[in-house]
Design a protein around this motif. Structure first.
Motif, mmCIF file in Angstrom:
data_model
loop_
_atom_site.group_PDB
_atom_site.id
_atom_site.type_symbol
_atom_site.label_atom_id
_atom_site.label_comp_id
_atom_site.label_asym_id
_atom_site.label_seq_id
_atom_site.Cartn_x
_atom_site.Cartn_y
_atom_site.Cartn_z
ATOM 1 N N MET B 1 0.850 -1.377 0.059
ATOM 2 C CA MET B 1 0.025 -0.149 0.117
ATOM 3 C C MET B 1 0.884 1.184 -0.044
ATOM 4 O O MET B 1 1.213 1.946 1.357
ATOM 5 N N SER B 2 0.981 1.811 -1.135
ATOM 6 C CA SER B 2 2.025 2.763 -1.043
ATOM 7 C C SER B 2 1.225 4.024 -1.190
ATOM 8 O O SER B 2 0.168 3.958 -1.753
ATOM 9 N N ARG B 3 1.832 4.994 -0.579
ATOM 10 C CA ARG B 3 1.039 6.319 -0.580
ATOM 11 C C ARG B 3 0.715 6.993 -1.971
ATOM 12 O O ARG B 3 0.158 8.019 -2.262
ATOM 13 N N THR B 4 1.914 6.655 -2.867
ATOM 14 C CA THR B 4 1.644 7.244 -4.293
ATOM 15 C C THR B 4 0.613 6.621 -5.019
ATOM 16 O O THR B 4 0.298 7.458 -6.129
ATOM 17 N N THR B 5 -0.197 5.863 -4.394
ATOM 18 C CA THR B 5 -1.486 5.491 -4.924
ATOM 19 C C THR B 5 -2.399 6.542 -4.785
ATOM 20 O O THR B 5 -3.671 6.306 -5.209
ATOM 21 N N GLY B 6 -2.121 7.469 -3.752
ATOM 22 C CA GLY B 6 -3.323 8.610 -3.630
ATOM 23 C C GLY B 6 -3.859 8.434 -2.428
ATOM 24 O O GLY B 6 -4.828 9.098 -1.899
ATOM 25 N N GLY B 7 -3.718 7.232 -1.654
ATOM 26 C CA GLY B 7 -4.364 7.022 -0.350
ATOM 27 C C GLY B 7 -3.554 7.982 0.866
ATOM 28 O O GLY B 7 -2.820 8.905 0.393
ATOM 29 N N ARG B 8 -4.529 7.892 1.883
ATOM 30 C CA ARG B 8 -4.087 8.949 2.875
ATOM 31 C C ARG B 8 -3.253 8.337 3.911
ATOM 32 O O ARG B 8 -3.888 8.273 5.378
ATOM 33 N N GLU B 9 -2.389 7.671 3.755
ATOM 34 C CA GLU B 9 -1.328 7.081 4.854
ATOM 35 C C GLU B 9 -0.893 8.476 5.813
ATOM 36 O O GLU B 9 -0.557 9.170 5.167
ATOM 37 N N PRO B 10 -0.712 8.112 6.995
ATOM 38 C CA PRO B 10 -0.134 9.358 7.699
ATOM 39 C C PRO B 10 1.103 9.502 7.144
ATOM 40 O O PRO B 10 2.102 8.706 6.726
ATOM 41 N N LEU B 11 1.711 10.771 7.280
ATOM 42 C CA LEU B 11 2.953 11.206 6.936
ATOM 43 C C LEU B 11 3.721 11.039 8.079
ATOM 44 O O LEU B 11 3.069 10.995 9.293
ATOM 45 N N HIS B 12 5.158 11.138 7.856
ATOM 46 C CA HIS B 12 6.086 10.943 9.238
ATOM 47 C C HIS B 12 6.895 12.506 9.422
ATOM 48 O O HIS B 12 6.845 13.172 8.662
ATOM 49 N N LEU B 13 6.811 12.736 10.801
ATOM 50 C CA LEU B 13 7.461 13.936 11.124
ATOM 51 C C LEU B 13 8.630 13.911 12.075
ATOM 52 O O LEU B 13 8.524 12.966 13.077
ATOM 53 N N ASN B 14 9.903 14.071 11.735
ATOM 54 C CA ASN B 14 10.948 14.052 12.653
ATOM 55 C C ASN B 14 11.387 15.425 13.018
ATOM 56 O O ASN B 14 11.323 16.407 12.115
ATOM 57 N N ALA B 15 11.633 15.780 14.397
ATOM 58 C CA ALA B 15 12.495 17.074 14.940
ATOM 59 C C ALA B 15 13.838 16.858 14.970
ATOM 60 O O ALA B 15 14.214 16.175 15.646
ATOM 61 N N PHE B 16 14.623 17.825 13.917
ATOM 62 C CA PHE B 16 15.922 17.842 13.887
ATOM 63 C C PHE B 16 16.137 18.873 15.004
ATOM 64 O O PHE B 16 16.006 20.009 14.722
ATOM 65 N N LEU B 17 16.815 18.388 16.286
ATOM 66 C CA LEU B 17 17.372 19.155 17.213
ATOM 67 C C LEU B 17 18.660 19.722 17.063
ATOM 68 O O LEU B 17 19.473 19.062 16.713
ATOM 69 N N MET B 18 18.705 21.049 17.350
ATOM 70 C CA MET B 18 20.199 21.797 17.091
ATOM 71 C C MET B 18 20.080 22.927 17.967
ATOM 72 O O MET B 18 19.724 23.887 17.809
ATOM 73 N N SER B 19 20.626 22.730 19.287
ATOM 74 C CA SER B 19 20.806 23.927 20.242
ATOM 75 C C SER B 19 19.915 24.919 20.092
ATOM 76 O O SER B 19 18.661 24.572 20.408
ATOM 77 N N TYR B 385 3.653 16.072 -0.265
ATOM 78 C CA TYR B 385 3.346 14.822 0.313
ATOM 79 C C TYR B 385 2.672 14.289 -1.181
ATOM 80 O O TYR B 385 2.798 12.974 -1.705
ATOM 81 N N ASP B 386 1.793 14.793 -1.430
ATOM 82 C CA ASP B 386 0.714 14.464 -2.602
ATOM 83 C C ASP B 386 1.459 14.347 -3.939
ATOM 84 O O ASP B 386 1.013 13.528 -4.782
ATOM 85 N N SER B 387 2.373 15.048 -4.261
ATOM 86 C CA SER B 387 3.019 14.953 -5.244
ATOM 87 C C SER B 387 3.919 13.910 -5.487
ATOM 88 O O SER B 387 4.841 13.804 -6.461
ATOM 89 N N GLY B 388 4.405 13.081 -4.380
ATOM 90 C CA GLY B 388 5.165 12.098 -4.332
ATOM 91 C C GLY B 388 6.717 12.654 -4.164
ATOM 92 O O GLY B 388 7.503 12.081 -5.036
ATOM 93 N N ALA B 389 6.880 13.585 -3.371
ATOM 94 C CA ALA B 389 8.076 13.819 -3.114
ATOM 95 C C ALA B 389 8.477 13.642 -1.805
ATOM 96 O O ALA B 389 9.863 13.920 -1.594
ATOM 97 N N ALA B 390 7.948 13.293 -1.138
ATOM 98 C CA ALA B 390 8.255 12.967 0.232
ATOM 99 C C ALA B 390 7.139 11.906 1.188
ATOM 100 O O ALA B 390 5.721 11.809 0.741
ATOM 101 N N ASP B 391 7.711 11.073 2.117
ATOM 102 C CA ASP B 391 6.652 10.133 2.858
ATOM 103 C C ASP B 391 6.861 10.978 4.308
ATOM 104 O O ASP B 391 6.016 10.488 5.240
ATOM 105 N N GLY B 392 7.403 12.057 4.320
ATOM 106 C CA GLY B 392 7.309 12.703 5.656
ATOM 107 C C GLY B 392 8.235 13.803 5.586
ATOM 108 O O GLY B 392 9.073 14.081 4.309
ATOM 109 N N PHE B 393 8.603 14.461 6.860
ATOM 110 C CA PHE B 393 9.452 15.880 6.673
ATOM 111 C C PHE B 393 10.202 15.684 7.725
ATOM 112 O O PHE B 393 10.015 15.427 9.010
#
Lengths: 459, 459
Positions: B1-19, B385-393
């Motif tokens: 089930m790839s999200r590139t099929t247009g489904g609404r799988e949740p996306l992923h978010l990572n917090a990049f910490l830096m001082s 996300y919808d354009s197929g450039a990312a699974d998350g950010f």
């Protein structure tokens, strides 16, 4: 003022943590958690008990190899700097001493981890410096056998030199965070170390600012000749296995004298013999608990490990006979020399059969097991302390957490009543607990020294 | 089930910490703590904010060297496995991704630290695998210059192979803690790995039992050809810098296709471009905040670093002119190839002066800075996300903690409303958050395999 003058300086107590306890069969007791060795809640509980007792520090032994037979006892161990970082968050005062090998680490990485632990814990980090004996550890790092004992100690000395230079590579006043001018750190107060030696070339500077304690507390635990020389030169606390009071006094005098000859204040090296207290309401109850633990030892495992220590085939040992007569001398051993000698001398002195020797070693692996009442344990501690055999003790409970709880709840109050131990923490760092100074920065003793400084000097 | 099929799988978010934040001048704002980079309370606060936002993970970049000029910005960094262990204790759900170098570590030590972090955190560890470019890092480890790019990647591949074998050296069912029989672990379920390769000989087994996640989540962040090949083979999440949607789509397709050609499920590789959100109540307010930060950049520092990236003398750069015409190609660069190309292409594409380029890089070091309202940021995320450039950010707030707080409190609720992001954690491990499986044990796929097993088999 040294306590050997008869004064009542407080003694020091370290809790040596090891999964379900120092007795190899402790994990078989009903109370013991099945996977204590990887159970962070078990360790947090131990840390909080030790802190409730106002102990100076926690300590974790280590070697980068699976030690012994995983069938015999919990053999896996979480990496100490990781585990102690987790325990830093569960405690507020107690010191955190991690063992790490100078043979199988790089100074830049290890100095940085200890600096990080010291920052994260607010100045509570200590490093037990070990050279790591054994071919099995060597084979995890691309080597066929352990480097020679003397070579390992030469590397350890250079490793400590590099580490202290790295910790000194930021002056204590380097970070100014001058928002107006746009200067975060004074570049002339951060400098390369440009170390070039026999084992290491390290440019620096470290990428962590100077630790709160300057350096983590430096601890050492080998008792060979090389080990004692190393301790006299670098260690601020020494963990040692001493079976008799006489041996304890001799060791204490020896290390202090070596330190004195190197121009150090002998009070700056704290000697902590290990003790395995097995405590009961009566002496009989304590002896029964001790015997119960010994009955749970599986002799096949223990015999195999003893044979390894003695560099023999397991078949050369007969459970019901004494050790073979023709064992090599310590100078022929390239591994853990002081461990080897301790085992052989213990067996010879008390004319133990292999089975009896296994029982003695099963409890404290050569450290002094003392079964008795809380009062008797406190008496022994006081006697060793007053006799000049110890500045404190490395407490190695046979069973954890119960053995640590009993020690904290019953022995510590007696020591406090006698004025031998603190009733509250008075400092916030591990060095403060041990009454040791924060080291001066050796690279920035002259203010404004700019040699090797890095970065852009702004107008 | 790839999200590139247009489904609404949740996306992923990572917090990049830096001082104090990803903008190099963020530390100069009145709100920023002076020593944020070594302040554990600052980091605990960031971790709790990210967890409040239900983000998948925290991430720390790293290199074993003091990066850049310590005058310019907070340059010191706590070692990531230590810092993230401390943050594990301050959080309950969020994943913890530490960067560690395959060029300047030993697999036995590093595999053990990640296993320990995974145990301590209850299965929340991730490893961002880097090869570490730069001669300055090499000089902290006895080398004169960085090993060749290809050699670093060959070593990285072998390093990961050794690490996964070590994590597999304990079967998941190895520890039985059979108190009755006196068997703690089944010796036939713990085995040596006997690895012999181009860079490493490692006997094993590891001295930590298999991590809760099997392996920590494997993450990768290099975008060179070697980097993309490595990602396709090993990575389960990829952090990447993509300036335009078109480039983002091309990169996404490229990595997924490489993974497919290697027989992997492309959904098993999550692509997370970096975004530097600068959020205001209005777009004008956001742009003003962004401009204010750029005005706080000290150009002397930035010009010097840019010159280093481009392998030029600082004098070769004129703040008010474009980059020199005769720069080398990526294939001539042995350092951080993808970084070099990104900077050059950005400057050429938008015909930026050095001063303008410095402004662009100062915010996100080549990642996409996006100044706007929370709604606009959410729109951009959804569009990519919808354009197929990312699974998350990979969220890189310009200022910390305020930028992360605004993102969590204003952007996350919009994404949740649109059904794009979780409203509660549903799993307890980092792998569960990313929807990735727990890897099978490759050394114990056949039950009872006894080859290479260690220890005594008891009757």
């Amino acid at each position: 003022m040294s306590r050997t003058t008869g004064g009542r300086e407080p003694l020091h107590l370290n809790a040596f943590l090891m999964s379900t306890g120092h007795h190899e069969a402790s994990w078989r007791l009903p109370e013991s958690p099945a996977e204590a060795n990887a159970d962070i809640e078990h360790y947090k509980n131990l840390a909080r008990i030790a802190e409730r007792g106002k102990l100076d520090s926690l300590f974790l032994a280590d070697s980068p190899v699976l030690m012994g037979d995983p069938g015999r006892r919990p053999a896996a161990k979480l990496e100490p700097t990781v585990l102690l970082t987790a325990l830093a968050g569960a405690t507020r005062h107690i010191g955190l001493i991690a063992t790490a090998s100078t043979s199988y680490n790089e100074p830049y990485n290890l100095a940085r981890r200890f600096a990080s632990l010291d920052h994260v814990s607010g100045g509570r980090a200590g490093w037990n410096i070990v050279t790591t004996a054994g071919a099995d550890a060597a084979r995890n790092f691309g080597l066929d056998d352990t480097p020679l004992h003397r070579v390992r100690y030469r590397r350890a000395a250079e490793f400590v030199e590099v580490s202290t230079k790295l910790w000194d590579s930021w002056a204590d006043d380097a970070v100014v965070a001058d928002k107006e001018r746009g200067v975060h750190a004074l570049t002339e107060r951060v400098r390369r170390i440009d170390h070039v030696g026999e084992f290491f070339r390290v440019e620096g500077p470290l990428n962590v600012q100077r630790p709160p304690q300057g350096y983590p507390l430096l601890v050492q635990a080998g008792s060979s000749e090389d080990g004692k020389d190393f301790a006299a030169r670098y260690a601020e606390a020494v963990f040692t296995a001493q079976q008799t009071l006489e041996e304890g006094i001799a060791f204490y005098k020896d290390v202090k004298q070596r330190a004195r000859l190197l121009g150090r204040d002998p009070d700056g090296v704290k000697i902590l013999p290990g003790i395995v207290p097995v405590i009961g309401d009566t002496e009989t109850e304590a002896l029964e608990l001790d015997a119960e633990l010994d009955r749970l030892i599986v002799p096949e495992y223990a015999k195999r490990q003893l044979a390894q220590t003695l560099k023999l085939a397991p078949e050369a040992l007969d459970l019901d006979a004494e050790l073979p007569a023709d064992l090599p001398g310590e100078d022929e051993i390239e591994g853990a020399k002081s461990r080897y000698t301790l085992v052989v001398e213990l067996a010879r002195r008390d004319r133990l059969t292999v089975r009896q020797l296994i029982g003695r070693l099963g409890g404290g692996r050569g450290h002094r097991t003392f079964a008795g009442t809380a009062e008797q344990v406190a008496d022994t501690i006081e006697h060793w302390y007053d006799s000049g055999a110890a500045d404190g003790f490395n407490i190695m409970p046979a069973v954890l957490p119960s053995g640590l709880e009993v020690f904290v709840d019953r022995v510590v109050p007696i020591l406090q009543e006698r004025g031998l131990f603190r009733t509250e923490y008075t400092g916030s760092t591990l060095r403060a607990h041990y009454g040791l100074p924060r080291p001066a920065n050796r690279l920035f003793d002259t203010v404004g020294s700019a040699e090797g400084h890095i970065g852009v000097a702004l107008a």
